[in-house]
Design an enzyme around this catalytic site. Structure first.
Site, PDB file in Angstrom:
ATOM      1  N   ALA A  57       0.847  -1.199   0.000  1.00 31.26           N
ATOM      2  CA  ALA A  57       0.000   0.000   0.000  1.00 31.26           C
ATOM      3  C   ALA A  57       0.879   1.244   0.000  1.00 31.26           C
ATOM      4  CB  ALA A  57      -0.894  -0.012   1.239  1.00 31.26           C
ATOM      5  N   GLN A 100      -0.709  -0.169  -5.486  1.00 26.60           N
ATOM      6  CA  GLN A 100      -1.862  -0.084  -4.583  1.00 26.60           C
ATOM      7  C   GLN A 100      -1.843   1.262  -3.851  1.00 26.60           C
ATOM      8  OE1 GLN A 100      -2.495  -2.029  -0.711  1.00 26.60           O
ATOM      9  NE2 GLN A 100      -4.210  -3.124  -1.649  1.00 26.60           N
ATOM     10  N   ALA A 173     -10.314  -1.727   1.555  1.00 20.02           N
ATOM     11  CA  ALA A 173     -10.616  -2.850   2.453  1.00 20.02           C
ATOM     12  C   ALA A 173     -10.167  -2.578   3.889  1.00 20.02           C
ATOM     13  CB  ALA A 173      -9.910  -4.106   1.926  1.00 20.02           C
ATOM     14  N   TYR A 176      -9.419   0.825   6.471  1.00 20.27           N
ATOM     15  CA  TYR A 176      -8.715   2.053   6.093  1.00 20.27           C
ATOM     16  C   TYR A 176      -9.760   3.027   5.510  1.00 20.27           C
ATOM     17  CZ  TYR A 176      -4.674  -0.782   7.138  1.00 20.27           C
ATOM     18  OH  TYR A 176      -3.776  -1.577   7.805  1.00 20.27           O
TER      19      TYR A 176
HETATM   20  C1  LIG Z   1       2.775  -8.734   6.078  1.00 24.19           C
HETATM   21  C2  LIG Z   1       1.474  -8.394   5.418  1.00 24.19           C
HETATM   22  C3  LIG Z   1       1.280  -7.121   4.902  1.00 24.19           C
HETATM   23  C4  LIG Z   1       0.068  -6.784   4.259  1.00 24.19           C
HETATM   24  N1  LIG Z   1      -0.057  -5.545   3.695  1.00 24.19           N
HETATM   25  C5  LIG Z   1      -1.160  -5.278   2.952  1.00 24.19           C
HETATM   26  C6  LIG Z   1      -1.240  -4.072   2.213  1.00 24.19           C
HETATM   27  O1  LIG Z   1      -0.323  -3.244   2.194  1.00 24.19           O
HETATM   28  N2  LIG Z   1      -2.374  -3.857   1.494  1.00 24.19           N
HETATM   29  C7  LIG Z   1      -3.410  -4.771   1.458  1.00 24.19           C
HETATM   30  O2  LIG Z   1      -4.411  -4.536   0.790  1.00 24.19           O
HETATM   31  N3  LIG Z   1      -3.337  -5.924   2.142  1.00 24.19           N
HETATM   32  C8  LIG Z   1      -2.237  -6.210   2.861  1.00 24.19           C
HETATM   33  N4  LIG Z   1      -2.135  -7.412   3.493  1.00 24.19           N
HETATM   34  C9  LIG Z   1      -3.227  -8.414   3.333  1.00 24.19           C
HETATM   35  C10 LIG Z   1      -2.887  -9.382   2.191  1.00 24.19           C
HETATM   36  O3  LIG Z   1      -2.806  -8.707   0.939  1.00 24.19           O
HETATM   37  C11 LIG Z   1      -3.909 -10.527   2.076  1.00 24.19           C
HETATM   38  O4  LIG Z   1      -5.182  -9.994   1.803  1.00 24.19           O
HETATM   39  C12 LIG Z   1      -3.980 -11.377   3.341  1.00 24.19           C
HETATM   40  O5  LIG Z   1      -2.683 -11.649   3.854  1.00 24.19           O
HETATM   41  C13 LIG Z   1      -4.681 -12.716   3.062  1.00 24.19           C
HETATM   42  O6  LIG Z   1      -4.027 -13.388   2.013  1.00 24.19           O
HETATM   43  P1  LIG Z   1      -3.071 -14.668   2.282  1.00 24.19           P
HETATM   44  O7  LIG Z   1      -3.910 -15.643   3.077  1.00 24.19           O
HETATM   45  O8  LIG Z   1      -2.699 -15.186   0.935  1.00 24.19           O
HETATM   46  O9  LIG Z   1      -1.892 -14.190   3.095  1.00 24.19           O
HETATM   47  C14 LIG Z   1      -0.962  -7.756   4.163  1.00 24.19           C
HETATM   48  C15 LIG Z   1      -0.761  -9.030   4.699  1.00 24.19           C
HETATM   49  C16 LIG Z   1       0.431  -9.364   5.292  1.00 24.19           C
HETATM   50  C17 LIG Z   1       0.625 -10.760   5.832  1.00 24.19           C
END
Ligand SMILES: Cc1cc2nc3c(=O)[nH]c(=O)nc-3n(C[C@H](O)[C@H](O)[C@H](O)COP(=O)(O)O)c2cc1C
Length: 351
Positions: A57, A100, A173, A176
């Site tokens: 982000a 993003q 989402a 925020y």
């Molecule tokens: C370390 C970390 C940082 C994240 N940073 C963001 C972000 O900057 N923007 C966002 O939309 N989601 C962020 N997320 C959420 C992920 O994009 C994702 O939706 C969430 O981890 C579930 O997916 P997964 O089960 O494949 O990890 C982050 C998740 C993690 C683990």
């Protein structure tokens, strides 16, 4: 449908249906430029075979948008050149890359921004993601401040075009600012920007239209979730009808991509698979990305089949294994994700 099949949707041509979801790494400079290692870091995901890479982000203005310390942004024209290095590096390995864009709203780290703004007065529940401090009380943004926030998104999107990104994704989402406006539990405004669903949607749609106008025909995506950093169990008061109306409105305002992020895409409760399937039915013309809890190529295929998504995204598996897809295809062992891995150096060698 195999997740390994190519995908074409308007201007978007992907070599497969697997995306790297946004992951904040908090390793930018004090001025908001990405780390000097960012180009090599993002290129690793492309080199490992992902079809699409979403950046972490990026904050959109310097008054109140930053969510985390050392978050990189697209708030200044000087940020274009380092991000161009990132887009070129990713393109060099055959993947597309979207920026993003985020306004942290009331979930921003306390004291980080000059203005701590939200849809309504008050603090989010619990503690912040980065430093674990209690969320600070925020103030409801005025209409004039909302104009500036929307302009910040539009200018950041323009810079994303100049930097060579293949698209932008709005972070709508997890509580925020954009989601804060959309959610009945947090938006208690009595003016044009709060009340019934049409009014809760008004500010997210305003930002989406401003971004759409700023980028011309460049693809624009919108990331939506029901769960929030400070409220894992949020349910929209209008249920599935409300979700469908939101998806139709976003598509109608110019979103090319809807990215449904869930805690478990392959689970029914409370809202994994049904959320994606509801969005699919309501917005048949968008490129639909599904996310949450996928761990294997078989999971990806199953998610495509069950939800009607066109593609899927994964975050933690890629964080632990930048070459996750290559390892899966070759049957090589995978490193398990462990909380805190996001604080490792960007180019830490995969174990
Ligand atoms: C370390 C970390 C940082 C994240 N940073 C963001 C972000 O900057 N923007 C966002 O939309 N989601 C962020 N997320 C959420 C992920 O994009 C994702 O939706 C969430 O981890 C579930 O997916 P997964 O089960 O494949 O990890 C982050 C998740 C993690 C683990």
């Amino acid at each position: 449908m195999s997740a390994l099949q190519p995908l074409r949707h308007g201007r978007i041509a992907l070599r497969n249906r697997i995306a790297v979801a946004a992951m904040s790494r908090m390793q930018g400079g004090e001025d908001g430029a990405p780390s000097p290692d960012a180009a090599a870091y993002y290129a690793r995901y492309a080199q490992g075979g992902a079809g699409l890479v979403l950046t972490e982000a990026l904050f959109t203005d310097e008054a109140g948008a930053r969510a985390y310390h050392r978050q990189p942004g697209l708030s200044r024209d000087e940020h274009v050149a380092p991000w161009r290095a990132v887009t070129q590096a990713v393109h060099g390995h055959g993947a597309l890359v979207f920026a993003q864009l985020q306004h942290g709203g009331r979930l921003a780290e306390p004291g980080l921004n000059r203005l701590h703004l939200a849809a309504s007065d008050g603090a989010a529940a619990g503690t912040t993601w980065q430093t674990g401090r209690p969320n600070a009380p925020a103030r409801a943004a005025t209409t004039a401040e909302l104009d500036e926030i929307a302009e910040g998104f539009a200018q950041a999107a323009r810079r994303a075009c100049e930097a060579g990104f293949d698209g932008v994704e709005l972070h709508g989402a997890r509580g925020y600012l954009l989601d804060d406006f959309l959610s009945a539990s947090t938006n208690r405004r009595q003016d044009d920007w709060g009340g019934d669903l049409a009014r809760r949607l008004a500010f997210p749609l305003r930002v989406l239209r401003a971004v759409r106008a700023a980028v011309g025909s460049l693809p624009v995506g919108y990331n939506l979730s029901l769960y929030k950093m400070d409220d894992a169990a949020y349910q929209p008061p209008g249920g599935a009808d409300e979700v469908a109306a939101i998806a139709r409105a976003l598509a109608g305002a110019g979103a090319d991509v809807l990215h449904v992020t869930t805690r478990r895409l392959l689970r029914d409760e409370p809202w994994g698979e049904p959320l994606a399937a509801t969005v699919r039915r309501a917005a048949p013309g968008v490129l639909l990305l599904g996310n949450g809890g996928l761990k294997s190529l078989a999971d990806c295929d199953e998610a495509l089949a069950r939800t009607g998504c066109d593609a899927v995204s994964l975050a933690r598996p890629f964080l632990a294994n930048p070459d996750w897809l290559a390892r899966c295809r070759q049957g090589e062992p995978l490193r398990a994700y462990a909380p805190g891995m996001e604080r490792e150096p960007l180019l830490a060698p995969p174990a």
